[in-house]
Design a protein around this motif. Structure first.
Motif: not given
Length: 273
Positions: A38, A146, A151, A153
């Motif tokens: 991230i 995730s 999420y 990604v």
């Protein structure tokens, strides 16, 4: 590495060999790797010296000479310190005769282990076209999980590079590092079984200090592996073998971090050895 009681490959080895600490470190490693992915873009925008290859700087012969000179210097310093503190060092070559039982159960000499690692790295490079690596699989596993919970990604710059994007859109079993990691755990399980060293440490209770320590160590290793382009295998071992200066820079960082880590091990109820 000191808090996690091992490096990336050591974590896989411990997990396959029957040590519950390996599982906790691996969980932390996966979490830290994803957090590092991230923040990857931010780190890549910090000042850098660029890519430095010893071969490009000194030529093939000169680059090899520089690598060997650094290795010889480190070996000489380590040998001097070990003899000064303990009076002797473990021999590089084992004095015990080789036989089938020793090949199967061990222990192998330091040189024999080094030769096998070098040969394995060559095989991986020849078959895959890139040096041996381990930790990118951990980030991939976390990204897959995730994505399952929604999420985004794909929006992360780390997963927009062609290689990482391809890995994200294919099965994890098509990922070289994933299959390597599974093989390491299976190999550790086989070696421990043949040597009669497979223990019941999975069932042993651990003090809370140790649980916190190995999880923290795993998270720090995972995060560091993403911003350092690998662990002691991908960044150091393969980096040095590829004549990249960043391999030796990784070594310096790991040495300084270990000086602090060995002092924190007793706090986490981990024995210094």
């Amino acid at each position: 590495m000191q808090l996690g009681d091992g490096c990336a490959s050591g974590t896989l080895y411990h997990t396959g060999g029957g040590d519950a600490r390996g599982i906790l470190t691996l969980v932390g490693f996966i979490v830290g790797s994803f957090i590092g992915s991230i923040h990857y873009a931010w780190w890549m925008n910090t000042p850098s010296l660029g890519k430095i290859s010893l071969i490009q700087s000194f030529g093939p012969v000169g680059g090899l000479a520089v690598n060997f000179a650094i290795m010889a210097f480190i070996f000489a310093v380590a040998l001097w310190l070990e003899r000064r503190r303990n009076g002797d060092v473990e021999p590089l070559f084992s004095r015990q005769p080789w036989n089938l039982s020793r090949v199967v159960k061990g222990p192998w000499s330091w040189v024999a282990g080094g030769v096998v690692l070098a040969a394995g790295n060559f095989v991986v490079l020849a078959l895959s076209g890139k040096p041996w690596g381990i930790t990118s699989a951990f980030a991939l596993w976390a990204a897959k999980l995730s994505a399952l919970v929604g999420y985004p990604v794909q929006s992360l710059p780390y997963w927009q590079t062609p290689q990482n994007a391809a890995a994200l859109h294919h099965s994890v079993l098509q990922n070289l590092e994933t299959t390597d990691d599974i093989a390491i755990m299976l190999g550790a399980l086989l070696a421990a079984s043949l040597a009669g060293a497979l223990t019941k440490r999975y069932l042993r209770p651990m003090p809370w200090q140790m649980i916190v320590g190995v999880l923290a160590g795993g998270i720090l290793m995972g995060y560091g592996a993403r911003i350092a382009f690998g662990c002691n295998i991908g960044a150091y071992f393969s980096g040095v073998a590829s004549f990249s200066l960043h391999g030796w820079e990784w070594f310096l960082g790991a040495l300084l971090g270990s000086l602090l880590g060995v002092r924190l091990r007793p706090v986490c109820r981990l024995q210094n050895r």
